[in-house]
Design a protein around this motif. Structure first.
Motif, short mmCIF file in Angstrom:
data_model
loop_
_atom_site.label_atom_id
_atom_site.label_comp_id
_atom_site.label_asym_id
_atom_site.label_seq_id
_atom_site.Cartn_x
_atom_site.Cartn_y
_atom_site.Cartn_z
N ALA A 165 14.99 -24.82 -5.91
CA ALA A 165 16.36 -25.08 -6.37
C ALA A 165 16.58 -24.57 -7.78
O ALA A 165 17.66 -24.08 -8.12
N MET A 166 15.54 -24.64 -8.61
CA MET A 166 15.68 -24.14 -9.98
C MET A 166 15.98 -22.65 -10.00
O MET A 166 16.59 -22.13 -10.92
N PHE A 167 15.52 -21.96 -8.94
CA PHE A 167 15.78 -20.52 -8.82
C PHE A 167 16.96 -20.25 -7.89
O PHE A 167 17.14 -19.14 -7.41
N LEU A 173 16.14 -24.53 -15.03
CA LEU A 173 15.57 -23.58 -15.98
C LEU A 173 16.42 -23.64 -17.25
O LEU A 173 17.55 -24.11 -17.22
N ASP A 174 15.84 -23.16 -18.33
CA ASP A 174 16.55 -23.18 -19.60
C ASP A 174 17.92 -22.51 -19.43
O ASP A 174 18.02 -21.42 -18.87
N GLY A 175 18.99 -23.17 -19.89
CA GLY A 175 20.31 -22.57 -19.83
C GLY A 175 21.04 -22.80 -18.51
O GLY A 175 22.12 -22.24 -18.30
N ALA A 176 20.49 -23.60 -17.61
CA ALA A 176 21.14 -23.82 -16.31
C ALA A 176 22.23 -24.89 -16.39
O ALA A 176 22.92 -25.14 -15.41
N PHE A 200 21.53 -25.27 -11.62
CA PHE A 200 21.33 -23.82 -11.53
C PHE A 200 22.64 -23.14 -11.94
O PHE A 200 23.71 -23.53 -11.48
N GLU A 201 22.52 -22.16 -12.80
CA GLU A 201 23.67 -21.37 -13.27
C GLU A 201 24.89 -22.20 -13.64
O GLU A 201 25.99 -21.98 -13.14
N GLY A 202 24.68 -23.21 -14.44
CA GLY A 202 25.80 -23.95 -15.01
C GLY A 202 26.38 -25.05 -14.16
O GLY A 202 27.46 -25.56 -14.45
N GLY A 203 25.71 -25.43 -13.08
CA GLY A 203 26.25 -26.52 -12.26
C GLY A 203 25.15 -27.26 -11.52
O GLY A 203 24.00 -26.81 -11.49
#
Ligand SMILES: Nc1ncnc2c1ncn2[C@@H]1O[C@H](COP(=O)(O)OP(=O)(O)OP(=O)(O)O)[C@@H](O)[C@H]1O
Length: 573
Positions: free
Chosen positions: A544-546, A337-340, A523-526
């Motif tokens: 996985a994106m979530f 997702l955007d920003g992941a 996801f969340e920066g990694g």
């Protein structure tokens, strides 16, 4: 009658009769017109009814280029109406004519009872457009951009405090993240910029809203929010016109689609016949629409010398570190997702940004390893990068098509005295032009005269012409038509078959199907999960994106409540 400029306040109220409004309100799901066969006759017949937009047999030339020759479109209030067609088929030109940006050479244009002769006039009569190229003043703040030009057409100009409040309210809802209206636009990511442009249009409370490929910079979840926004506008009686290449998405929610081919309307498809197959058949003269499938043999990657390895990479100083490997002949899809963190990651691999932690190494033909730490070392090691954000990272607007193509190649085609071998450069340009079917009149024309998709193709061609060992593509198919996408997959597959390695970041999960050998999800920066070819599917990647290891269905992502009438009114106040 077209009003004089500067006298817009005296414009008569747009002809949006209560008859039309009540028809839309009481019959929101009007039965769709029959068929794929629906032809110009039908469109013209529809145009005689009271409609939001009626365009008949419009033509438009730009110098020698015939952008439109017989375009017609009839759109009603309370409907989502898509304009589709291959790159260069004239979609943006039609949107620009409807929006008063360029005049038609011939034909009839009726928008809310007027023929707008400028975007300001279009806004005054109730039409707002979100253009493909984002028009933002990067050095100004977010709120200044959202309210740019507003004071001249809103009766009561609101205070700065009020403007900031409304900016924050609408943008936090749309972008789904905290927003400070005082941030300069230059400091926010591309997706937020896209929302700023969308907010500006929504706050004008238009009766007709035109989106020209406006979801191109948005990720899956954000696109779903945009679709809900469009559905809410439709429910409110607005005519929503969208220009898009995301056919798979539009079949889910568009009511009508006008199909252009080579500047001509070749049909209008109603809800009941809105399938990918029907749209593609009309869009292209090609008969084979079989697909995304690119024939290839299954290969097991993992042994031998990699093409590239990222070791102990972290995307922030205290971020979780991870490893990544890419082998010769392999195509790895990157999602998130955007920003992941996926965009930061591919930019590090391309030598554009430095990793806060960790190293990137590549291996040459002789098996010798080299570090990649910056653009120079990436280039020396034959890593090519293609960005989907062509305006910011790719094209030089003042240069010609050929110059934009040749820029990175001059070193290779210059002799010792510094003279460029124009013939060799021209030959390679010709080869790449044919490979990607880039459409233009003259190569000496400015790149900005090309349709958006063709500009993108020039950048992809430039990457191929660099003769790379590794190609890193950052959402390259943004704004590119489905036929070209398939050609691109075929070329990348051929490149991989010859030992090249590909990293392909995409915001559209479907791009990986039957194409990528592996998909890595951030996801969340990694790096969160990695799937081999046979595990790649919508649900697994989406899960996985979530941040879930369980598959998630698309319908779960899309199942958001539509904003209520009251919420919408509050936003519009
Ligand atoms: N200002 C201009 N000057 C010269 N040619 C132009 C100009 N604007 C558009 N064209 C040409 O008109 C044709 C239609 O372009 P248009 O942008 O309308 O296509 P499109 O269907 O929107 O394409 P895409 O899907 O790639 O955005 C193209 O051949 C393009 O090069």
């Amino acid at each position: 009658m077209v009003p004089e400029r500067g006298r817009l306040d005296l414009l008569p109220a747009p002809r949006r009769s209560s008859r039309v409004e009540s028809r839309v309100r009481h019959e929101p799901g009007r039965p769709p017109r029959a068929g794929v066969q629906a032809s110009l006759d039908k469109i013209n017949e529809t145009a005689h009814q009271m409609s939001a937009i009626s365009v008949k047999n419009v033509s438009k030339n730009f110098g020698e280029t015939r952008a439109l020759r017989a375009a017609s479109l009839a759109a009603n209030f309370g409907e989502i109406h898509a304009i589709v067609g291959e790159n260069g088929s004239g979609k943006s030109t039609l949107a620009k004519i409807i929006s008063g940006v360029v005049p038609a050479d011939s034909g009839a244009v009726d928008v809310l009872g007027h023929t707008p002769s400028s975007p300001t006039e279009a806004i005054a009569i109730g039409l707002s457009t979100i253009f493909q190229e984002m028009m933002l003043a990067e050095s100004l703040t977010i709120w200044e951009n959202v309210f740019a030009g507003s004071d001249s057409f809103w009766k009561r100009s609101s205070s700065t405090t009020e403007k900031k409040r409304r900016t924050k309210e609408i943008l936090e809802r749309l972008a789904d993240c905290p927003i400070d209206p005082d941030w300069p636009v230059s400091s926010v990511p591309l997706s937020v910029k896209q929302w700023i442009v969308i907010s500006r249009a929504l706050l004008q409370k238009p009766k007709v809203l035109v989106f020209d490929e406006s979801s191109a910079a948005l990720d899956l979840e954000a696109t779903s929010r945009l679709h809900h926004e469009m559905l809410a506008l439709k429910a409110d009686g607005t005519a929503v016109i969208i220009v898009t290449h995301r056919i798979a998405e539009l079949v889910k929610f568009a009511d009508q689609a006008t199909v252009l081919r080579d500047g001509e309307t070749v049909g209008q498809i109603g809800r009941a016949d809105m399938t990918e197959e029907n749209l593609l058949r009309l869009m292209s003269a090609k008969t084979d629409h079989s697909a995304k499938s690119v024939a290839k043999d299954r290969v097991a990657f993992g042994g031998g010398t990699p093409a590239l390895r990222a070791s102990n990479i972290a995307l922030s100083t205290n971020g979780q570190s991870f490893n990544f490997q890419l082998f010769p002949g392999q195509i790895v899809g990157i999602a998130g997702l955007d920003g992941a963190g996926q965009t930061e990651f591919v930019r590090i691999l391309a030598g554009i940004d430095k990793a806060p932690q960790g190293t990137v190494t590549v291996w040459d033909d002789k098996g010798e390893e080299h570090p990649v730490a910056d653009l120079a070392s990436a280039e020396a090691n034959r890593i090519a990068y293609v960005s989907g954000d062509r305006k910011k990272e790719g094209i030089f607007a003042n240069l010609s098509i050929l110059e934009n193509f040749g820029l990175a190649l001059y070193g290779r085609y210059a002799n010792k005295a510094g003279f460029i071998d124009r013939k060799a450069l021209s030959d390679v340009f010709q080869k790449e032009k044919e490979r990607l079917s880039i459409k233009f009149a003259r190569r000496s024309d400015k790149i900005t005269t090309l349709s958006g998709g063709n500009q993108q193709k020039v950048l992809i061609a430039r990457a191929f012409a660099l003769n790379p060992r590794i190609i890193i593509l950052n959402d390259p198919a943004r704004g590119v038509d489905i036929g070209t996408k398939q050609d691109l997959y075929t070329h990348l597959r051929a490149f991989a078959a010859e030992g090249g390695a590909v990293i392909y970041l995409s915001t559209e999960i479907e791009e990986f199907f039957n194409f990528a050998d592996r998909a890595d999800v951030f996801f969340e920066g990694g790096l969160f999960a990695s799937y081999d070819e046979d595990q790649i599917g919508e649900e697994t990647i989406l899960g996985a994106m979530f941040g879930q290891s369980e598959p998630v269905e698309m319908s779960e992502v899309l199942e958001q409540e539509l904003p209520s009438e009251t919420q919408l009114q509050a936003v519009a106040q």
